[in-house]
Design a protein around this motif. Structure first.
Motif, short mmCIF file in Angstrom:
data_model
loop_
_atom_site.label_atom_id
_atom_site.label_comp_id
_atom_site.label_asym_id
_atom_site.label_seq_id
_atom_site.Cartn_x
_atom_site.Cartn_y
_atom_site.Cartn_z
N PHE A 244 5.50 71.28 17.70
CA PHE A 244 5.20 69.90 18.07
C PHE A 244 4.54 69.21 16.89
N TRP A 245 5.09 68.07 16.49
CA TRP A 245 4.61 67.37 15.30
C TRP A 245 4.88 65.87 15.45
N ALA A 246 4.54 65.10 14.41
CA ALA A 246 4.85 63.67 14.37
C ALA A 246 4.82 63.20 12.93
N SER A 247 5.62 62.21 12.62
CA SER A 247 5.69 61.70 11.25
C SER A 247 4.35 61.14 10.80
N TRP A 248 3.55 60.64 11.75
CA TRP A 248 2.27 60.00 11.41
C TRP A 248 1.10 60.99 11.36
N ASP A 249 1.36 62.26 11.70
CA ASP A 249 0.27 63.24 11.77
C ASP A 249 0.29 64.14 10.54
N THR A 250 -0.67 63.97 9.65
CA THR A 250 -0.71 64.70 8.39
C THR A 250 -0.78 66.22 8.58
N LEU A 279 6.49 63.72 18.36
CA LEU A 279 5.80 62.77 19.24
C LEU A 279 5.87 61.36 18.67
N ASP A 280 6.89 61.11 17.89
CA ASP A 280 7.07 59.76 17.35
C ASP A 280 7.49 58.78 18.43
N THR A 281 7.32 57.51 18.14
CA THR A 281 7.81 56.45 19.02
C THR A 281 8.82 55.55 18.30
N GLU A 302 11.60 62.44 22.52
CA GLU A 302 11.80 61.44 23.57
C GLU A 302 11.39 60.06 23.08
N LEU A 303 10.83 60.03 21.85
CA LEU A 303 10.35 58.78 21.25
C LEU A 303 9.37 58.06 22.18
N ALA A 304 8.52 58.85 22.83
CA ALA A 304 7.55 58.28 23.77
C ALA A 304 6.13 58.73 23.43
N GLY A 305 5.95 59.32 22.24
CA GLY A 305 4.61 59.71 21.83
C GLY A 305 3.96 60.68 22.78
N TRP A 306 2.67 60.44 23.03
CA TRP A 306 1.91 61.31 23.93
C TRP A 306 2.33 61.15 25.39
N ASN A 307 3.15 60.16 25.69
CA ASN A 307 3.64 59.97 27.05
C ASN A 307 4.96 60.70 27.30
N SER A 308 5.40 61.48 26.33
CA SER A 308 6.64 62.24 26.49
C SER A 308 6.52 63.23 27.64
N ASP A 309 7.60 63.39 28.37
CA ASP A 309 7.62 64.31 29.50
C ASP A 309 7.39 65.74 29.05
N ILE A 310 7.95 66.11 27.91
CA ILE A 310 7.80 67.49 27.42
C ILE A 310 6.36 67.79 27.01
N VAL A 311 5.64 66.77 26.55
CA VAL A 311 4.21 66.93 26.21
C VAL A 311 3.41 67.28 27.46
N LYS A 312 3.73 66.59 28.54
CA LYS A 312 3.02 66.84 29.80
C LYS A 312 3.40 68.20 30.39
N LYS A 318 -2.87 68.67 21.22
CA LYS A 318 -3.18 68.47 19.81
C LYS A 318 -1.94 68.67 18.95
N LEU A 319 -2.01 68.14 17.74
CA LEU A 319 -0.97 68.37 16.73
C LEU A 319 -1.63 68.96 15.50
N PRO A 320 -0.96 69.93 14.85
CA PRO A 320 0.28 70.56 15.32
C PRO A 320 0.01 71.60 16.39
#
Length: 360
Positions: A244-250, A279-281, A302-312, A318-320
């Protein structure tokens, strides 16, 4: 008649003056003043973000020759992140009427001296003692850090600093003690329990019991970079390392270099696969990061950030974060480092050999 008009006009001006003064006074009461110096910044920019997962930007502060000062809106005591352009961020608390002073140095980015209200003062004092900067002692071990953070939280159950320390030293660690975290949350004041971060953490604790090591992973489906469905069933008879990662998370992007090494060695392994879950949007930023970091394994979002269904579903807080699922979909490990992954790869190879012999 002229005198009466003059008095009336003078009275009117006086009333306008009082109203203006009152307005300015109220406006001043709804702001916080921040000033300071961070050596090594030069002419750069500081950003202030909210601490919840919406990560909304609160304000921007220009830096000139390492120094800065700004007035920002403040209606109530607010927990925020003070973030630098290089991704470094530090907790900052401010309230209306506060005068916050910040002193730091980019050569020691893990500690900024922030003063100006109890939350900042308490956290600064704690970290000074924790790192041994006040008495010249050696830095404590991770276990000692956790013990000191726990003691602080128990004795400061009304401080916003306790929320930060709980997250940093007791939650965002490998294999956190969920029962202890629950106990510490239960000991916090009613005000802190209403804090958005604590609410999210409480929800995470409730859901995390469903996705502990040894439990079967929940079903998931998301879209890959070509907008096609990507699900657990696409990895038939394979172990999966979900990252689990995101383009904005160093930090999560820094972990990609390790995963590239793993992928280069294991890309022909029929029993093991990597799966990146972002977890990008913003699709463009997500795809640009995949290209920039040369990620050749499957990627989904899912391009829904922390609101992604898979995150829940997987209780990601936390990331990573990474999870290892066996070929039957059971969660075998969490938050593995490179050595841990390689150890499991040997186990996967051994199990594959056993299955091969059984079939013979």
């Amino acid at each position: 008649m002229k005198i009466t008009n003059c008095i009336t006009y003078t009275t009117f001006l006086f009333v306008v003056f009082l109203l203006t003064l009152a307005s300015c006074s109220k406006e001043g009461e709804r702001t916080a003043y921040i000033e300071g110096e961070i050596k090594g910044m030069g002419n750069d920019t500081l950003y202030i973000y909210g601490t919840d997962h919406s990560y909304d930007r609160i304000d921007t502060i220009p830096v000139n020759a390492d120094k800065f000062k700004a007035t920002i809106s403040a209606d109530t005591l607010t927990a925020s992140w003070l973030q630098l352009n290089n991704g470094i961020r530090y907790p900052l608390y401010f309230d209306k009427g506060d005068k916050i002073h910040i002193k730091g140095d980019l050569s020691t980015p893990d500690f900024f001296d922030i003063q100006g209200n109890p939350a900042n003062d308490e956290l600064t004092s704690f970290i000074k003692e924790l790192e041994g900067t006040t008495n010249g002692q050696a830095a404590p071990t991770p276990e000692q850090q956790q013990a000191k953070a726990e003691a602080f939280i128990r004795s400061h159950n009304t401080s916003l600093a306790s929320v930060y320390l709980l997250r940093k030293y007791l939650v965002l660690i490998p294999n956190p003690d969920l029962n202890k975290i629950k106990e510490l949350i239960n000991g916090m004041s009613g005000t802190l329990k209403d804090n958005q971060n604590i609410i999210e953490l409480s929800d995470f604790l409730s859901d995390s019991e469903k996705t502990t090591v040894g439990k079967n992973a929940p079903y998931f489906r998301l879209k890959d970079t070509k907008k096609k469905n990507l699900a657990r069933t696409d990895f038939k008879d394979q172990w999966i390392l979900m990252h689990f990662w995101a383009s904005w998370d160093t930090p999560s992007r820094q972990q990609l270099s390790m995963l590239r090494r793993i992928y280069k060695e294991e890309k022909k392994n029929k029993h093991f696969a990597l799966l990146g879950i972002s977890l990008d949007t913003d699709r463009k930023l997500w795809e640009e990061a995949i290209e920039q970091d040369t990620l050749q394994w499957k990627q989904g979002s899912e391009l829904a950030g922390w609101n992604s269904d898979i995150v829940k579903k997987f209780s990601i807080y936390k990331l990573p974060t990474n999870l290892l699922l066996n070929s039957k979909g059971k969660i075998m490990a969490k938050d593995l480092d490179e050595a841990g992954i390689r150890k499991w790869l040997k186990t996967i190879e051994e199990e594959a050999e056993k299955e091969k012999k059984k079939k013979k």
